[in-house]
Scaffold this motif. Structure first.
Motif, PDB file in Angstrom:
ATOM      1  N   SER A 144      -6.976   0.019   8.841  1.00 44.36           N
ATOM      2  CA  SER A 144      -5.906   0.609   8.040  1.00 44.36           C
ATOM      3  C   SER A 144      -5.326   1.839   8.732  1.00 44.36           C
ATOM      4  CB  SER A 144      -6.426   0.990   6.653  1.00 44.36           C
ATOM      5  OG  SER A 144      -6.862  -0.146   5.941  1.00 44.36           O
ATOM      6  N   GLN A 200     -11.982  -7.322   8.836  1.00 46.64           N
ATOM      7  CA  GLN A 200     -13.448  -7.260   8.827  1.00 46.64           C
ATOM      8  C   GLN A 200     -14.046  -8.667   8.828  1.00 46.64           C
ATOM      9  OE1 GLN A 200     -15.509  -4.466   8.571  1.00 46.64           O
ATOM     10  NE2 GLN A 200     -13.994  -2.849   8.305  1.00 46.64           N
ATOM     11  N   GLU A 224      -7.340  -4.904   5.863  1.00 47.58           N
ATOM     12  CA  GLU A 224      -8.647  -4.375   6.278  1.00 47.58           C
ATOM     13  C   GLU A 224      -9.746  -5.394   6.020  1.00 47.58           C
ATOM     14  OE1 GLU A 224     -10.936  -1.943   8.162  1.00 47.58           O
ATOM     15  OE2 GLU A 224      -9.182  -0.850   7.423  1.00 47.58           O
ATOM     16  N   THR A 225      -9.701  -6.017   4.830  1.00 47.26           N
ATOM     17  CA  THR A 225     -10.700  -7.033   4.492  1.00 47.26           C
ATOM     18  C   THR A 225     -10.595  -8.237   5.415  1.00 47.26           C
ATOM     19  OG1 THR A 225     -10.689  -6.361   2.165  1.00 47.26           O
ATOM     20  CG2 THR A 225     -11.543  -8.557   2.663  1.00 47.26           C
ATOM     21  N   HIS A 262      -3.371   0.057  -7.063  1.00 50.67           N
ATOM     22  CA  HIS A 262      -4.625  -0.561  -6.658  1.00 50.67           C
ATOM     23  C   HIS A 262      -4.409  -1.842  -5.863  1.00 50.67           C
ATOM     24  CE1 HIS A 262      -3.596  -2.748 -10.365  1.00 50.67           C
ATOM     25  NE2 HIS A 262      -4.318  -3.744  -9.887  1.00 50.67           N
ATOM     26  N   GLU A 263      -3.178  -2.314  -5.820  1.00 48.05           N
ATOM     27  CA  GLU A 263      -2.864  -3.519  -5.057  1.00 48.05           C
ATOM     28  C   GLU A 263      -2.394  -3.087  -3.673  1.00 48.05           C
ATOM     29  OE1 GLU A 263      -0.054  -5.720  -7.328  1.00 48.05           O
ATOM     30  OE2 GLU A 263      -1.576  -6.524  -8.674  1.00 48.05           O
ATOM     31  N   THR A 264      -3.264  -3.106  -2.715  1.00 48.80           N
ATOM     32  CA  THR A 264      -2.972  -2.514  -1.423  1.00 48.80           C
ATOM     33  C   THR A 264      -2.892  -3.542  -0.310  1.00 48.80           C
ATOM     34  OG1 THR A 264      -5.297  -2.120  -0.943  1.00 48.80           O
ATOM     35  CG2 THR A 264      -4.135  -0.412  -2.152  1.00 48.80           C
ATOM     36  N   LEU A 312      -2.779  -2.806   2.788  1.00 49.76           N
ATOM     37  CA  LEU A 312      -3.702  -2.376   3.831  1.00 49.76           C
ATOM     38  C   LEU A 312      -5.137  -2.729   3.470  1.00 49.76           C
ATOM     39  CD1 LEU A 312      -2.280   1.053   5.048  1.00 49.76           C
ATOM     40  CD2 LEU A 312      -2.207  -1.162   6.174  1.00 49.76           C
ATOM     41  N   ASP A 313      -5.462  -2.691   2.197  1.00 49.70           N
ATOM     42  CA  ASP A 313      -6.804  -3.123   1.770  1.00 49.70           C
ATOM     43  C   ASP A 313      -7.011  -4.591   2.098  1.00 49.70           C
ATOM     44  OD1 ASP A 313      -7.429  -0.650   0.871  1.00 49.70           O
ATOM     45  OD2 ASP A 313      -7.259  -1.111  -1.264  1.00 49.70           O
ATOM     46  N   PHE A 314      -5.977  -5.390   1.847  1.00 50.30           N
ATOM     47  CA  PHE A 314      -6.042  -6.823   2.150  1.00 50.30           C
ATOM     48  C   PHE A 314      -6.223  -7.037   3.658  1.00 50.30           C
ATOM     49  CE2 PHE A 314      -3.637 -10.479   3.764  1.00 50.30           C
ATOM     50  CZ  PHE A 314      -4.281 -11.530   3.122  1.00 50.30           C
ATOM     51  N   PHE A 351       0.841  -1.187   0.000  1.00 52.99           N
ATOM     52  CA  PHE A 351       0.000   0.000   0.000  1.00 52.99           C
ATOM     53  C   PHE A 351       0.874   1.233   0.000  1.00 52.99           C
ATOM     54  CE2 PHE A 351      -2.503   3.267   2.287  1.00 52.99           C
ATOM     55  CZ  PHE A 351      -3.524   3.372   1.374  1.00 52.99           C
ATOM     56  N   THR A 406     -10.541   3.036  11.354  1.00 51.71           N
ATOM     57  CA  THR A 406     -10.485   1.797  10.581  1.00 51.71           C
ATOM     58  C   THR A 406      -9.206   1.057  10.930  1.00 51.71           C
ATOM     59  OG1 THR A 406      -9.283   2.752   8.694  1.00 51.71           O
ATOM     60  CG2 THR A 406     -11.702   2.918   8.665  1.00 51.71           C
TER      61      THR A 406
END
Length: 299
Positions: free
Chosen positions: A152, A109, A105-106, A97-99, A101-103, A16, A150
């Motif tokens: 992240s 959750q 975060e998911t 777009h390959e994050t 932190l997104d991973f 990220f 969040t």
């Protein structure tokens, strides 16, 4: 000791790109906990065989177990030569777009949502456990508290404030060497640290620096052979040992366009060893037990 090879990436997610203020470690001081000097927050949180000490004394204690000293400096961020840095920051090592932190975060959750104990209350876990523990650290060392809303944001706050849970670097024995242990209960998804070292390119490393070096982490192939060498420079994460029954996972992040690997907890009780699965290519030793009580007696 940590042994990281190319396929160590299999246990990491993506990266990220975010920008946080770097915490620069100033001159090391000959300090101790007996009033002769002031310890940094990270030094207070990190002990060696249960004893608090400054970075200098920590390095001396670790090197004393070997025939020759090899760990030179405790590094909160990578050691990077200017020529390497200029090549790194001008290249796009990770797709935006390959994050990582997104991973994370998911994953956070999903894990909380499916927990019968936590009853799926994601915000409650963040507000009642992770953020209060981080803020306790920040307030204790005269830093402003965070209002991370969040997961992240929590990870970013940990990195920018050099957060460190209470950990102990402990001698296990001649076969394994040193290991990293929890000196307090480590929470699920708690931030453990960044894997730091000398950032360089694999094809530019001398063969002597590759053959017997068990401290290399190779970023994904898209980074053109970019590696972190934690043999001479690094922090507490260089002592994380291998186990197939691991209790941490990692993501790749970018701080001011410089790639790092962030290590996050799957939870670990006080006294337990922090362990990571190095991947299928790792054959140095069998998986280690999970708790200090199961370890062989020190030499």
């Amino acid at each position: 000791m940590v042994f990281l090879y190319n396929n160590g990436w299999r246990n990491c997610s993506r990266s990220f790109p975010f920008s946080v203020g770097l915490f620069f470690l100033h001159a090391l001081r000959k300090s101790s906990v007996d009033g002769k000097g002031t310890l940094l927050p990270e030094e207070v949180q990190l002990t060696v065989n249960g004893d608090s000490c400054c970075y200098e004394n920590l390095i001396v204690a670790v090197n004393s177990r070997y025939s020759r000293p090899f760990w030179k400096r405790f590094s909160l961020r990578h050691e990077i030569e200017s020529s390497v840095r200029s090549r790194v920051v001008h290249d796009t090592f990770f797709e935006k777009h390959e994050t990582g932190l997104d991973f994370a975060e998911t994953l956070f959750q999903q894990a909380i949502s499916h927990s019968t104990v936590l009853k799926g209350d994601v915000k409650s876990y963040l507000d009642n456990f992770l953020v209060p523990k981080l803020n306790s650290f920040l307030v204790r060392f005269s830093k402003g508290p965070t209002e991370a809303k969040t997961y992240s944001e929590y990870v970013v706050a940990c990195i920018s404030n050099s957060y460190l849970p209470k950990l102990d670097i402990r001698w296990i024995g001649k076969t394994v060497g040193w290991g990293l242990f929890a000196a307090e209960d480590i929470l699920l998804f708690e931030f453990i640290g960044l894997y730091t070292g000398e950032l360089c390119f694999l094809d530019e490393l001398p063969s002597t620096a590759r053959g017997d070096n068990g401290y290399l982490y190779v970023f994904p192939k898209k980074t053109k052979g970019l590696v972190v060498n934690s043999q001479l420079y690094g922090n507490h994460t260089r002592f994380i040992n291998h186990s197939t029954a691991h209790n941490v996972f990692c993501i790749n992040v970018s701080i001011n366009k410089v790639p790092y690997m962030a290590i996050l907890s799957s939870s670990c009780p006080c006294g337990g060893q922090i362990l990571w699965n190095y991947g299928e290519g790792y054959t140095f030793a069998k998986a280690l037990p999970m708790t200090a009580e199961e370890q062989p007696p020190p030499d």
